[in-house]
Design a protein around this motif. Structure first.
Motif, mmCIF file in Angstrom:
data_model
loop_
_atom_site.group_PDB
_atom_site.id
_atom_site.type_symbol
_atom_site.label_atom_id
_atom_site.label_comp_id
_atom_site.label_asym_id
_atom_site.label_seq_id
_atom_site.Cartn_x
_atom_site.Cartn_y
_atom_site.Cartn_z
ATOM 1 N N GLU A 603 -80.892 32.049 -9.628
ATOM 2 C CA GLU A 603 -81.230 33.451 -9.388
ATOM 3 C C GLU A 603 -81.937 34.066 -10.589
ATOM 4 O OE1 GLU A 603 -77.548 34.520 -6.324
ATOM 5 O OE2 GLU A 603 -77.318 34.807 -8.486
ATOM 6 N N ALA A 604 -81.489 33.711 -11.790
ATOM 7 C CA ALA A 604 -82.134 34.236 -12.996
ATOM 8 C C ALA A 604 -83.579 33.754 -13.099
ATOM 9 C CB ALA A 604 -81.342 33.811 -14.230
ATOM 10 N N LEU A 605 -83.812 32.489 -12.781
ATOM 11 C CA LEU A 605 -85.173 31.963 -12.872
ATOM 12 C C LEU A 605 -86.067 32.572 -11.797
ATOM 13 C CD1 LEU A 605 -84.655 28.167 -13.671
ATOM 14 C CD2 LEU A 605 -84.764 30.125 -15.210
ATOM 15 N N GLN A 606 -85.541 32.764 -10.604
ATOM 16 C CA GLN A 606 -86.347 33.379 -9.548
ATOM 17 C C GLN A 606 -86.686 34.829 -9.879
ATOM 18 O OE1 GLN A 606 -85.417 32.468 -5.356
ATOM 19 N NE2 GLN A 606 -83.705 31.241 -6.123
ATOM 20 N N ALA A 607 -85.802 35.496 -10.587
ATOM 21 C CA ALA A 607 -86.043 36.890 -10.971
ATOM 22 C C ALA A 607 -86.937 37.004 -12.192
ATOM 23 C CB ALA A 607 -84.707 37.581 -11.233
ATOM 24 N N GLY A 608 -87.322 35.870 -12.783
ATOM 25 C CA GLY A 608 -88.157 35.905 -13.982
ATOM 26 C C GLY A 608 -87.405 36.293 -15.232
ATOM 27 N N ASP A 609 -86.092 36.046 -15.258
ATOM 28 C CA ASP A 609 -85.254 36.419 -16.399
ATOM 29 C C ASP A 609 -84.549 35.173 -16.934
ATOM 30 O OD1 ASP A 609 -83.873 37.894 -18.277
ATOM 31 O OD2 ASP A 609 -82.282 38.504 -16.875
ATOM 32 N N PRO A 610 -85.301 34.247 -17.550
ATOM 33 C CA PRO A 610 -84.707 32.983 -17.998
ATOM 34 C C PRO A 610 -83.922 33.152 -19.280
ATOM 35 C CG PRO A 610 -86.990 33.063 -18.680
ATOM 36 C CD PRO A 610 -86.740 34.331 -17.879
ATOM 37 N N PRO A 611 -82.992 32.240 -19.545
ATOM 38 C CA PRO A 611 -82.318 32.235 -20.847
ATOM 39 C C PRO A 611 -83.302 31.845 -21.951
ATOM 40 C CG PRO A 611 -81.657 30.342 -19.537
ATOM 41 C CD PRO A 611 -82.460 31.215 -18.642
ATOM 42 N N GLY A 612 -82.883 32.063 -23.207
ATOM 43 C CA GLY A 612 -83.800 31.892 -24.318
ATOM 44 C C GLY A 612 -84.307 30.493 -24.539
ATOM 45 N N TYR A 613 -83.602 29.478 -24.044
ATOM 46 C CA TYR A 613 -84.056 28.107 -24.278
ATOM 47 C C TYR A 613 -85.162 27.672 -23.316
ATOM 48 C CZ TYR A 613 -80.410 27.418 -20.693
ATOM 49 O OH TYR A 613 -79.626 27.513 -19.564
ATOM 50 N N LEU A 614 -85.557 28.568 -22.428
ATOM 51 C CA LEU A 614 -86.675 28.289 -21.526
ATOM 52 C C LEU A 614 -87.834 29.214 -21.837
ATOM 53 C CD1 LEU A 614 -84.977 27.842 -18.008
ATOM 54 C CD2 LEU A 614 -85.839 26.056 -19.521
ATOM 55 N N LYS A 615 -89.035 28.667 -21.790
ATOM 56 C CA LYS A 615 -90.252 29.449 -21.994
ATOM 57 C C LYS A 615 -91.063 29.434 -20.707
ATOM 58 C CE LYS A 615 -93.781 27.726 -24.159
ATOM 59 N NZ LYS A 615 -94.711 27.224 -25.210
ATOM 60 N N ARG A 616 -91.438 30.602 -20.236
ATOM 61 C CA ARG A 616 -92.200 30.664 -18.991
ATOM 62 C C ARG A 616 -93.632 30.207 -19.223
ATOM 63 N NH1 ARG A 616 -92.304 35.566 -14.524
ATOM 64 N NH2 ARG A 616 -93.761 34.543 -13.075
ATOM 65 N N VAL A 617 -94.092 29.344 -18.338
ATOM 66 C CA VAL A 617 -95.465 28.856 -18.388
ATOM 67 C C VAL A 617 -96.327 29.804 -17.571
ATOM 68 C CG1 VAL A 617 -97.022 26.943 -17.836
ATOM 69 C CG2 VAL A 617 -94.681 26.468 -18.622
ATOM 70 N N VAL A 618 -97.391 30.307 -18.205
ATOM 71 C CA VAL A 618 -98.267 31.252 -17.522
ATOM 72 C C VAL A 618 -99.085 30.505 -16.461
ATOM 73 C CG1 VAL A 618 -100.171 32.897 -17.778
ATOM 74 C CG2 VAL A 618 -98.404 32.714 -19.558
ATOM 75 N N LEU A 619 -99.039 31.010 -15.245
ATOM 76 C CA LEU A 619 -99.769 30.413 -14.128
ATOM 77 C C LEU A 619 -100.903 31.344 -13.713
ATOM 78 C CD1 LEU A 619 -96.755 29.259 -11.900
ATOM 79 C CD2 LEU A 619 -98.055 27.886 -13.534
ATOM 80 N N PRO A 620 -102.013 30.792 -13.302
ATOM 81 C CA PRO A 620 -103.106 31.634 -12.799
ATOM 82 C C PRO A 620 -102.745 32.219 -11.444
ATOM 83 C CG PRO A 620 -103.629 29.326 -12.465
ATOM 84 C CD PRO A 620 -102.356 29.356 -13.257
ATOM 85 N N GLU A 621 -103.409 33.296 -11.082
ATOM 86 C CA GLU A 621 -103.230 33.864 -9.753
ATOM 87 C C GLU A 621 -103.954 32.995 -8.726
ATOM 88 O OE1 GLU A 621 -101.298 36.146 -8.895
ATOM 89 O OE2 GLU A 621 -100.790 37.088 -10.814
ATOM 90 N N PRO A 622 -103.450 32.865 -7.496
ATOM 91 C CA PRO A 622 -102.234 33.513 -6.962
ATOM 92 C C PRO A 622 -100.952 32.735 -7.235
ATOM 93 C CG PRO A 622 -103.308 32.308 -5.215
ATOM 94 C CD PRO A 622 -104.163 32.110 -6.439
ATOM 95 N N LEU A 623 -101.046 31.626 -7.986
ATOM 96 C CA LEU A 623 -99.856 30.802 -8.220
ATOM 97 C C LEU A 623 -98.761 31.584 -8.931
ATOM 98 C CD1 LEU A 623 -101.488 27.403 -9.303
ATOM 99 C CD2 LEU A 623 -100.436 27.968 -7.106
ATOM 100 N N ASN A 624 -99.162 32.535 -9.782
ATOM 101 C CA ASN A 624 -98.175 33.298 -10.533
ATOM 102 C C ASN A 624 -97.257 34.100 -9.620
ATOM 103 O OD1 ASN A 624 -97.197 34.063 -13.185
ATOM 104 N ND2 ASN A 624 -97.943 36.122 -12.703
ATOM 105 N N GLY A 625 -97.748 34.446 -8.444
ATOM 106 C CA GLY A 625 -96.916 35.169 -7.499
ATOM 107 C C GLY A 625 -96.146 34.267 -6.554
ATOM 108 N N GLN A 626 -96.444 32.964 -6.594
ATOM 109 C CA GLN A 626 -95.781 32.024 -5.699
ATOM 110 C C GLN A 626 -94.726 31.183 -6.419
ATOM 111 O OE1 GLN A 626 -99.538 30.212 -4.630
ATOM 112 N NE2 GLN A 626 -99.428 31.047 -2.544
#
Length: 637
Positions: A603-626
């Motif tokens: 649920e945290a990852l789906q909400a875009g709120d990961p713990p500190g040991y994870l770094k979000r990889v920037v995705l191009p649109e429209p992938l960033n919304g999927q």
């Protein structure tokens, strides 16, 4: 077997007459194949099979192509271990090599024009419909002992729209079920010919060989093989001593082929293991006991005489019990369901939701439940039995017993097949094509009888109008209730997932040599995404949809459902995970639902709120919304 063995009409002298000429068979088959092609193209146009977008309709299709690609790259025929599933241990799949070889040969033929990768994909796309064409022709041959050519014209049309059969041959579904049905149809044809003439030695040998090959393709074929043997056994039991020799020849050929198949499949390790979900020493033992049983019966008949029905039945019962006891003592796990012996967590959390494993007959638990689906689903898949079943019983009851009763026994064989597989299909949809095939022959006989009787009482103009109306009605009536009540099966979960979570669109990012594609990585993703990731990228996954035990499935499930994020980190590092991929619009919401108030890792990852040991990889649109893609940071706990 020679061509004449396959093409000779061996039916009873009472084979029904028909008003349709023999020459009508070829155009009828051609028209039926055209109808099949129109439906297949319709699946593509309507989006049920979006193969033009590079999408297959089932995760197993991607795994099939990935497996064949691995075989092409490493050439290791005897090793079915896929190390990219739950590395470093990997997973040994239960599939056998013949279908891999069929896919590989098609890809190699297409390679000069398309290259290997594209050739393999497009061959996988069209292979199902091509096998369907062959199966239609094979069924017309198989039914020849019981149906005249005119009635087989009807059969050519009636097979095309059967739901379970058509599903196995769907465009964009490279799976072994099409070959399985084809071999099953051939076995029916050989069995019927042996019932009418057990002296055909080459037919018996071919029946045994096809039986063994069918089990090689899928071990669940042991049931129709056993039914074929039982039908010939009934011929012997009820007084035809010639059937005994046919059964010995059948058994010897089956044993020889299954031993050869095991050697081809496994090489030097052919006899090292005993498993029940793929060809192994266990199946050699089954065919060896079968041959030993019929050799014993032949020896008893030679030295003690043929006896009467009672003595033959008693001898056979004692021999069968001895054979079963021998198998039970030597291979105690042989009679267990191999699927239910797999990973209990996978069974509870994933397998029970697979569409083809759902019961066809299931009533709602409450009065306000989905009663429309409860009624229309079995009617759609098994409605054939409502008409063909009573007619089959009628044919068994009224068929003359002259000439040794071969024709009646042939109808009994089809009836036993329907009686065996209808309850299995009611319990799990994946069995439904078996009763459909068994019932299609009496279904065509009923249609032919009706049309012939009408033709004898009316003009050619009337019958010319009535015949196509009857054919269309018999082909489509079981779709009508589901269509009117909007309960026709919709686009598969795999297709819906491909639309909302297009893994193929992530490939440029995942395979970028200057980024994530610089080295192979291990990705934690929803289990249904695993096969497509393996097919499209160099990366590994923790698990795929498969009943065999996968430690990666349990590890991934524990991680994604953890409310203790420190425990989730320990799990990620222990499993060697580099990337975590989530798709909020997929089945992850309910798949990882723990029914608790605590926020889970998923649920945290789906909400875009990961713990500190994870770094979000920037995705191009429209992938960033999927999708949301996270990389595990370097370091240790």
């Amino acid at each position: 077997m020679t061509t004449s063995d396959f093409m000779t009409e061996t039916g009873p002298s009472t084979t029904p007459a028909t008003s349709t000429s023999e020459a009508a068979l070829v155009p009828a088959v051609g028209t039926a194949i055209l109808m099949m092609a129109i439906i297949q193209v319709g699946l593509v146009v309507k989006g049920y099979a979006p193969v033009l977008d590079g999408v297959l309709i089932d995760p197993d299709g991607y795994m099939r192509l990935a497996r064949v690609t691995q075989l092409w790259q490493d050439g290791n025929w005897f090793d079915s271990l896929v190390t990219r599933i739950g590395p470093p241990d990997g997973l040994t799949l239960h599939w056998s090599r013949p279908f891999d070889l069929l896919l590989l040969l098609g890809a190699l033929l297409a390679m000069p024009l398309l290259g290997f990768e594209a050739g393999l994909y497009w061959w996988g796309v069209v292979l199902g419909p091509l096998l369907q064409v062959v199966t239609v022709i094979a069924l017309l041959w198989a039914a020849a002992p019981l149906l005249s050519r005119g009635w087989r014209c009807l059969l050519a049309f009636l097979i095309v729209p059967q739901p379970a059969i058509f599903r196995a041959f769907a465009v964009g579904r490279p799976d072994h079920h099409g070959v399985q049905i084809l071999l099953f149809v051939l076995l029916i044809g050989l069995t019927l010919r042996l019932i009418f003439d057990p002296t055909r030695r080459r037919t018996a040998i071919w029946a045994g060989a096809i039986s063994a090959f069918a089990v090689w393709i899928s071990v669940e074929s042991i049931l129709p093989v056993a039914l074929s043997i039982a039908a010939l056994g009934l011929a012997w039991l009820f007084g035809d001593p010639r059937a005994l020799r046919a059964l010995v020849n059948h058994g010897a050929a089956a044993l020889a082929v299954v031993v050869a198949a095991l050697l081809v499949e496994r090489g030097g390790g052919a006899f090292d293991s005993v498993v029940s979900d793929r060809l192994s020493l266990a199946h050699v033992a089954i065919f060896a006991v079968n041959l030993g049983f019929w050799l014993t019966m032949a020896g008893v008949a030679r030295y003690a005489g043929a006896g009467n029905l009672v003595t033959r039945g008693a001898t056979a019962a004692l021999g069968a019990l001895a054979g079963l006891a021998l198998l039970w003592m030597a291979l105690p796990g042989l009679f267990a369901n191999p699927i239910h012996n797999g990973d209990p967590l996978y069974l509870a959390k994933h397998m029970i939701y697979i569409e083809e494993l759902q019961p066809l007959i299931r009533f709602p638990e409450s009065p306000g439940g989905d009663w429309v689906r409860a009624v229309t689903r079995p009617l759609l898949w098994l409605g054939l039995a409502l008409i063909a079943g009573p007619w089959l019983i009628y044919r068994i009851w009224t068929t003359p017993t002259g000439g040794g009763g071969a024709e009646r026994l042939a109808w009994i064989y089809l009836g036993l097949g329907a009686a065996l597989f209808l309850p299995l299909a009611a319990r799990q949809a994946r069995w439904a094509f078996y009763p459909e095939v068994f019932l299609l022959i009496p279904y065509a006989a009923l249609a032919g009888t009706f049309l012939d009787r009408v033709a004898a009482r009316t003009s050619q103009h009337v019958i010319g109008v009535l015949r196509p109306l009857v054919v269309v009605t018999l082909c489509a009536w079981f779709y009508v209730p589901a269509s009117l009540l909007n309960a026709v099966p919709q686009v598969s979960a795999a297709i819906r997932g491909a639309a909302s979570c297009p893994i193929r669109d992530l490939v440029p990012l995942l395979e970028d040599p200057a980024g994530l594609g610089a080295a192979p990585k291990t990705i934690l993703a929803l289990i249904d995404f695993g096969p497509e990731i393996l097919y499209r990228t160099q990366h590994s996954v923790l698990s795929i949809p498969n009943h065999r035990y996968q430690p990666g499935f349990a590890a991934g499930y524990r991680i994604m459902t953890a409310s203790d994020f420190a425990a989730a980190e320990r799990g990620l590092r222990a499993a060697g995970v580099d990337l975590v991929l989530v798709c909020p619009n997929s089945a992850e919401d309910w798949f990882y639902d723990t029914e608790t108030d605590a926020t889970t890792f998923s649920e945290a990852l789906q909400a875009g709120d990961p713990p500190g040991y994870l770094k979000r990889v920037v995705l191009p649109e429209p992938l960033n919304g999927q999708f949301k893609l996270y990389a595990l940071r370097e370091g240790s706990i």
